[in-house]
Enzyme design. Sequence first.
Site, PDB file in Angstrom:
ATOM      1  N   PHE A   1      77.118   9.722  -1.135  1.00  0.00           N
ATOM      2  CA  PHE A   1      76.816   9.614  -2.566  1.00  0.00           C
ATOM      3  C   PHE A   1      75.470  10.285  -2.840  1.00  0.00           C
ATOM      4  CE2 PHE A   1      75.218   7.066  -6.242  1.00  0.00           C
ATOM      5  CZ  PHE A   1      76.119   7.567  -7.157  1.00  0.00           C
TER       6      PHE A   1
ATOM      7  N   ASP B   1      70.945   4.193   5.489  1.00  0.00           N
ATOM      8  CA  ASP B   1      71.620   3.964   4.214  1.00  0.00           C
ATOM      9  C   ASP B   1      72.892   3.196   4.537  1.00  0.00           C
ATOM     10  OD1 ASP B   1      72.933   3.917   1.816  1.00  0.00           O
ATOM     11  OD2 ASP B   1      72.559   6.026   1.317  1.00  0.00           O
TER      12      ASP B   1
ATOM     13  N   HIS C   1      77.403   1.340   2.405  1.00  0.00           N
ATOM     14  CA  HIS C   1      78.828   1.116   2.692  1.00  0.00           C
ATOM     15  C   HIS C   1      79.018   0.069   3.790  1.00  0.00           C
ATOM     16  CE1 HIS C   1      80.169   5.473   1.398  1.00  0.00           C
ATOM     17  NE2 HIS C   1      79.505   4.841   0.452  1.00  0.00           N
TER      18      HIS C   1
ATOM     19  N   GLN D   1      76.314  -2.584  -5.972  1.00  0.00           N
ATOM     20  CA  GLN D   1      77.056  -2.025  -7.101  1.00  0.00           C
ATOM     21  C   GLN D   1      78.515  -2.504  -7.019  1.00  0.00           C
ATOM     22  OE1 GLN D   1      79.324   0.747  -6.595  1.00  0.00           O
ATOM     23  NE2 GLN D   1      79.732   1.180  -8.754  1.00  0.00           N
TER      24      GLN D   1
ATOM     25  N   LYS E   1      81.000  -1.966  -4.066  1.00  0.00           N
ATOM     26  CA  LYS E   1      80.537  -2.176  -2.685  1.00  0.00           C
ATOM     27  C   LYS E   1      81.091  -3.470  -2.088  1.00  0.00           C
ATOM     28  CE  LYS E   1      78.652   1.707  -3.201  1.00  0.00           C
ATOM     29  NZ  LYS E   1      77.314   2.232  -3.249  1.00  0.00           N
TER      30      LYS E   1
ATOM     31  N   ARG F   1      52.073  -5.264  -7.781  1.00  0.00           N
ATOM     32  CA  ARG F   1      51.330  -6.502  -7.520  1.00  0.00           C
ATOM     33  C   ARG F   1      51.341  -6.801  -6.030  1.00  0.00           C
ATOM     34  NH1 ARG F   1      54.641  -8.700 -12.206  1.00  0.00           N
ATOM     35  NH2 ARG F   1      53.263  -8.381 -13.986  1.00  0.00           N
TER      36      ARG F   1
ATOM     37  N   TYR G   1      47.964  -9.579 -13.579  1.00  0.00           N
ATOM     38  CA  TYR G   1      47.622  -8.264 -14.128  1.00  0.00           C
ATOM     39  C   TYR G   1      46.769  -7.428 -13.181  1.00  0.00           C
ATOM     40  CZ  TYR G   1      49.868  -9.481 -18.521  1.00  0.00           C
ATOM     41  OH  TYR G   1      50.791  -9.817 -19.470  1.00  0.00           O
TER      42      TYR G   1
ATOM     43  N   ARG H   1      62.910  -5.638 -10.279  1.00  0.00           N
ATOM     44  CA  ARG H   1      63.377  -6.950  -9.837  1.00  0.00           C
ATOM     45  C   ARG H   1      64.789  -7.264 -10.332  1.00  0.00           C
ATOM     46  NH1 ARG H   1      58.162  -8.008 -12.218  1.00  0.00           N
ATOM     47  NH2 ARG H   1      59.349  -8.892 -13.940  1.00  0.00           N
TER      48      ARG H   1
HETATM   49  C1  PLP Z   1      76.464   3.372  -3.735  1.00  0.00           C
HETATM   50  C2  PLP Z   1      75.606   4.154  -2.825  1.00  0.00           C
HETATM   51  C3  PLP Z   1      74.217   4.258  -2.990  1.00  0.00           C
HETATM   52  C4  PLP Z   1      73.482   3.833  -4.231  1.00  0.00           C
HETATM   53  O1  PLP Z   1      73.724   2.592  -4.676  1.00  0.00           O
HETATM   54  P1  PLP Z   1      73.584   2.228  -6.237  1.00  0.00           P
HETATM   55  O2  PLP Z   1      73.511   0.753  -6.174  1.00  0.00           O
HETATM   56  O3  PLP Z   1      74.802   2.754  -6.930  1.00  0.00           O
HETATM   57  O4  PLP Z   1      72.334   2.847  -6.750  1.00  0.00           O
HETATM   58  C5  PLP Z   1      73.473   4.893  -2.012  1.00  0.00           C
HETATM   59  N1  PLP Z   1      74.068   5.440  -0.938  1.00  0.00           N
HETATM   60  C6  PLP Z   1      75.403   5.405  -0.766  1.00  0.00           C
HETATM   61  C7  PLP Z   1      75.985   6.028   0.462  1.00  0.00           C
HETATM   62  C8  PLP Z   1      76.225   4.782  -1.711  1.00  0.00           C
HETATM   63  O5  PLP Z   1      77.549   4.782  -1.540  1.00  0.00           O
END
Ligand code: PLP
Length: 409
Positions: free
Chosen positions: A100, A171, A174, A197, A200, A229, A236, A246
């Site tokens: 992605f 990353d 998945h 997301q 997922k 922070r 502040y 967040r």
């Molecule tokens: C979905 C995804 C992301 C990003 O996630 P979001 O929550 O959509 O920003 C990053 N890397 C991979 C491989 C993804 O499939």
Amino acid sequence: MKSTLETLAIDGGEKTVQTTFPWPIYDENEVQAVAEVIRSGRWANPDCGEAVAAFEQEFAAYCGTKYAVSCVNGSVSLRLALMACGVKPGDEVIVPPYTFIATASTVLEVNCVPVFVDIDPETYNLDPKAIEAAITERTKVIIPVHFAGLACNMDAIMDIAHRHNLKVIEDAAHAHGAEYKGRKLGSIGDAGSFSFQSSKNLTSGEGGIVVTNDENLYRMMASLRNVGRMEGGQWYDHFNPGCNYRITQMQAVLLSQQLKRLEEQTVLRNNNGLYLNELLADIDGITPLSRGDGEIRHCYHLYIFKYDSSAFGPLSRSEFVARLSAEGVPCSTGYPHPLYTQPVFQNRNFMCYAIPESVDYTSVHCPIAERACRDEAVWIFQHAMLGSREDMRAFAEAIRKIQRVVSQS
Ligand SMILES: *Cc1c(COP(=O)(O)O)cnc(C)c1O
């Protein structure tokens, strides 16, 4: 005699797969948990609410890491990890082209140069030999993507990183619950990034998290996520160039409930994937991706097989996938293009001045990723991998039916 011939569902015949595959999966526990937060009036984090911190602890414990920092999505989680790793403008970050866009676009967002390294044809994961060949004196970080939920060769990648003094950000968008040699993915590199997301394997509609064992990375990511922070600092007082990334208490309690389902769902998908591998093994023109070296637990965010049209008529891959979908298998052709061919790279629309003029993505070619995008990869979605063994047999039967029909015509 026409009536004795099979008719594909796309032409009005009966669907091979009758089951439907819901996603997300939830019950009254999720509804109750969110409703309780709403009634409490304690919706936010920080300052009024402990649910976010509680979920972070649960997720870190699940992954076997010391720390976790939640945030608004799985792109920001990559960005937090990159910033905390201390990258400087113009530094190079090694990424795969078959993933992605966020894996590479977050590198641009921190003013660094994504360097695309081709994938392995058997696993669609970064090829360690190609990583090593791409390292220069400007390389700072490697971002292996555990594509589809299949572990990268982390022994080889960590060895390269140690020898060249590089950081590794997994990353794992998945890869919730997937494992490499008994360790949860995301817990092996310097940091591991996840997305929540809606598509997922663990979701609250939107959301993300980074896990780490490194206290310094943790403190920096927690600060960047919370407008710079520092823990123990004043409301502040802002020490770092962060933002408000967040999540809410509602997301956190939803995730805590969903996390209770994750282990069982992951085991089920892994078992179904192993079974489907067996069922597809003797179908001409269909080659499931290899599960790589070492002991892994695949979480099948995607079940991917390679399609060879010469054994199917030849039906193009998109014609095949249209027929397979119509038979009731939730599937797609996946990414249409490797990332470096996207306009943002081809046209150098970087909105950043740190990327040298010499960086020219029009001359990048990763033949394996190009083939996967063009006519090879077929993806079956994770929620379908939560079906029964009978459903897996129906998926295989749907493919055989298409093959029979096209070879008769
Ligand atoms: C979905 C995804 C992301 C990003 O996630 P979001 O929550 O959509 O920003 C990053 N890397 C991979 C491989 C993804 O499939």
